[in-house]
Design a protein around this motif. Structure first.
Motif, short mmCIF file in Angstrom:
data_model
loop_
_atom_site.label_atom_id
_atom_site.label_comp_id
_atom_site.label_asym_id
_atom_site.label_seq_id
_atom_site.Cartn_x
_atom_site.Cartn_y
_atom_site.Cartn_z
N LYS A 191 -0.73 4.16 6.93
CA LYS A 191 -1.05 3.30 5.78
C LYS A 191 -0.59 3.94 4.47
CE LYS A 191 -5.41 2.60 6.84
NZ LYS A 191 -6.83 2.25 6.73
N LEU A 192 -0.83 5.25 4.38
CA LEU A 192 -0.41 5.96 3.17
C LEU A 192 1.11 5.91 3.03
CD1 LEU A 192 -1.09 7.77 0.73
CD2 LEU A 192 -0.93 9.74 2.26
N ALA A 193 1.81 6.18 4.13
CA ALA A 193 3.27 6.20 4.07
C ALA A 193 3.82 4.81 3.76
CB ALA A 193 3.84 6.72 5.39
N THR A 194 3.30 3.80 4.44
CA THR A 194 3.78 2.43 4.20
C THR A 194 3.50 2.01 2.76
OG1 THR A 194 3.28 1.92 6.50
CG2 THR A 194 3.70 0.06 5.07
N GLY A 195 2.30 2.31 2.29
CA GLY A 195 1.94 1.95 0.92
C GLY A 195 2.85 2.59 -0.10
#
Lengths: 400, 356
Positions: free
Chosen positions: A280-284
């Motif tokens: 989620k952090l990477a995608t965000g």
């Protein structure tokens, strides 16, 4: 090749045997009694809320309702089952393909179901419950008309079964649908495909702000179920939240909504997985580089990305697991302009039926097949992706 | 004291905060994507404490190309090793960053390998070095480490069999000299050790040191840990000293090598931080969590502060019995892959061989 049902090794012979059984009439009593037995099994599987929901959908009263509606619809017409339906289920035995199988049964068809090769009877509670019920001598008529099997990516087997069937149902992503569509289907057969879809929630900020604490709590509980039951990976789980209303009201509504959502998720004590948190952090962060992205807020329970406008390709870049795209709109007319072909379910809070009907008429694209209140995004319906299962699984004989 | 393991906590922190803040500013200025990420996520730009330094997940380099130099200044592209079907990271190095990578590697290894260039056996095939402009993690590792030795002998043939005859000749030729061996943990075990056991080949390599890295994941599956690894290699080949290292292609300069105590150490210009695997909050020494690596060296791409997908534990700081300063830590392995349920893209046609 592995057969889960029937209990034989010779799958070709099993297909030959199946094809020799005559089809049943729609809503045949043998089917109704099988579905009832299955329903009773499934509602007891408390560890799997989505299976319980399936069991509930299959309960006697609901099937009876469907039968009444069916009789009403086919009054003075002669409608028969199509024959053999070949279902290609998605890789994790999701409840959704059971719905399509059940509707095919209700239509009176013989069914061949290909489940994922990853499934093992011991570890898949849903599959083993189904096999259990099929083993019951009381349901021989259904057992004889059902094949459940699995095989690796093998075009020849898919081609063989596609040649034998009268309807093919493909659940899966766009790539799956494209790959299987290249495999010819019996000339007389029809096909239902369920490719990738995208879903959103539209919230009336004014209504959220003015909701009572109880109503807010319920809204967030519902929103939790819609988005988290399938880790936001079901096609109808909301991934985008569109707020309508004046800017300052929207901001008030957002603050109230998301802080309560955080509490709701924490209260559920759901298992969070490290890999999903990182994803989620990477995608965000990757999405934050889009010019339309205004802000990215990574939180432990969920993450949010605010967009000025929703970029066209954003729908393909979602990772699930509690990542929400957000944007603002003046009202439903503006929302209608954002809809693309891929958009499937719109769950709403704070709109009247008239407004929604008007909204549907305004959508210029193929988008939106379902509009449901928040909390019902995952509820299955006999009409899915714009097509009626019972209709597709039957044919009408014209008698003049 | 042993350079580059000679800065004590306070001094090192001061140095790193100042340097890393400068590097953050550099990337904010030169990489518009990095700028957008930090600005839009509210990242701290000038920090007073390492805990607050913004970090990027290593995965991001698989999702997009990130550069802080014009493409024409790129002299080397490093790629991570990935199984078939997986996306790989692409790391862009310019002259300066490539040079500091080479220098850093020499410096962190010097306390282990000494000054002299020794005869070197590479437990791999020569063919991984084919393309000189684009390196896999394996190729980059070999090329980097080969600087420590001379008269390199590649012990594996292209088909991954061991060139036993060649190896015997090489050992005979260098009898009495210290020999460096280098290889990837799994490959050393599978293609060298297990082959030797199978064919009943025992060697007495004598005064020698093996440097190996690349992760324990595959060996964990076979229940082989660092102790077993060391013991068996000593028994089979007579290798006296075995040093594991931890590093990743995504962060140049972050090569953490084991001291004589078997602890991975952080050199002066790099550091690690352990974060809670779910909340990403910093954890105290002794607690296991996700490893964040920091290095002042990456200039050509914004990789000076990265959140890895590896779990590790900081064992202590400045007090390792080996005498080296800085934090020392251990790595437990990779976090389990996420497998989300759902109704889309989950059929075998889509996912064949690419699960995750």
């Amino acid at each position: 090749m592995r057969l889960f049902w029937p209990e034989t090794e010779d799958w070709r012979q099993a297909v030959v045997d199946l094809q020799q059984k005559e089809t049943l009439t729609p809503f045949h009593s043998a089917v109704l009694s099988f579905i009832q037995s299955l329903s009773m099994r499934l509602v007891r599987m408390r560890d799997y809320p989505e299976v319980v929901a399936l069991g509930y959908w299959l309960r006697k009263a609901h099937i009876h309702q469907m039968r009444e509606a069916w009789l009403e619809e086919t009054k003075n017409r002669f409608v028969k089952s199509r024959g053999t339906v070949f279902h290609l289920a998605p890789s994790n035995v999701d409840t959704i393909f059971i719905y399509s199988w059940m509707l095919s049964l209700l239509a009176g068809n013989r069914n061949i179901i290909r489940v994922s090769g990853k499934e093992k009877l011991q570890t898949n509670a849903l599959l083993s419950a189904i096999i259990d019920v099929l083993q019951d001598a009381a349901h021989t008529m259904i057992a004889e008309r059902t094949i459940i099997l699995t095989y690796d990516h093998d075009e020849q087997v898919t081609a063989f079964l596609s040649g034998e069937c009268h309807t093919r149902v493909i659940w899966g992503g766009d790539d799956t649908v494209n790959a299987i569509r290249r495999i010819p289907l019996a000339p007389l057969a029809n096909e239902l495909t369920f490719p990738d879809r995208f879903s959103l929630a539209v919230l009336n900020a004014e209504a959220v702000v003015h909701a009572s604490p109880e109503e807010k709590e319920l809204l967030l509980q519902h929103f939790y179920n819609d988005s988290f039951w399938f880790d936001q990976m079901a096609c109808s789980s909301p991934r985008l939240v569109v707020w309508t209303g004046p800017n300052e009201i929207i901001e008030m509504a957002q603050t109230a909504f998301w802080s309560l959502f955080d509490q709701v998720i924490r209260a559920k004590k759901a298992d969070l997985m490290s890999a999903i948190q990182v994803q989620k952090l990477a995608t965000g962060l990757a999405l934050a580089t889009d010019v339309q992205a205004n802000a990215f807020k990574h939180g432990t329970t969920f993450s949010r990305i605010a967009f000025e406008h929703i970029p066209a390709d954003i729908r393909e870049r979602h990772c699930g697991g509690g990542l929400f795209f957000e944007c603002k709109a003046n009202g439903l007319p503006e929302v209608s302009t954002m809809m693309v072909d891929k958009d499937q379910t719109l769950s709403y809070f704070g709109f009247s039926k008239e407004e929604l009907v008007e909204f549907v008429e305004m959508i210029p694209t193929r988008g939106i097949d379902r509009i449901v209140p928040v909390g019902q995004a995952l509820d299955f319906n006999g009409v899915w992706d714009g097509q009626s299962f019972l209709q597709s699984f039957t044919r009408e004989v014209v008698i003049l | 004291m042993m350079y580059p393991y000679d800065l004590a906590k306070q001094e090192k922190e001061q140095f790193l905060i100042q340097q890393l803040n400068d590097v953050t500013l550099h990337h904010l200025e030169c990489c518009s994507d990095y700028h957008a990420m930090i600005e839009k996520s509210g990242g701290v730009i000038q920090t007073q404490s390492l805990n607050e330094l913004p970090f990027l997940p290593v995965q991001l380099f698989k999702m997009m190309d990130l550069l802080s130099v014009p493409r024409e200044e790129v002299v080397k592209v490093l790629t991570s090793s990935g199984t078939t079907g997986q996306q790989v990271s692409k790391i862009y190095l310019d002259q300066e960053t490539a040079a500091s990578q080479t220098r850093a590697l020499v410096e962190v290894m010097k306390p282990v390998l000494g000054r002299q260039r020794l005869p070197m056996i590479i437990l791999d095939t020569k063919s991984v070095l084919k393309d000189r402009n684009s390196f896999s993690a394996r190729g980059a590792g070999i090329l980097g480490f080969s600087n420590f030795g001379r008269k390199h002998f590649y012990a594996l043939n292209d088909d991954m069999t061991v060139d036993w005859d060649g190896l015997h000749r090489y050992l005979k030729e260098h009898l009495g000299t210290t020999i460096i061996l280098f290889g990837f943990t799994f490959m050393v075990w599978k293609y060298f050790y297990q082959e030797a056991v199978k064919n009943n080949i025992q060697l007495k390599i004598g005064e020698s040191v093996l440097i190996h890295g690349g992760g324990w994941k595959k060996l964990q599956d076979e229940a082989v840990d660092a102790d077993i690894f060391k013991r068996e290699l000593k028994k089979q080949f007579g290798i006296q000293r075995v040093h594991n290292y931890y590093g990743m292609v995504e962060q140049v300069g972050s090569i953490f090598v084991e001291c004589e105590q078997g602890h991975l150490h952080t050199p002066n210009y790099a550091d690690v931080l352990i974060r809670d695997a779910i909340t990403f909050e910093p954890l105290a020494n002794g607690e296991q969590g996700l490893i964040q690596v920091m290095s002042v060296l990456p200039k050509s791409y914004p990789g000076h502060s990265l959140l890895t997908e590896d779990l590790g534990t900081i064992l202590g700081e400045d007090d390792c019995p080996c005498g080296w300063m800085g934090k020392y830590f251990s790595v437990a392995g990779r976090i389990p892959k996420a497998e989300l349920r759902g109704c889309s893209d989950t059929f075998a046609y889509d996912r064949k061989g690419a699960n995750g």
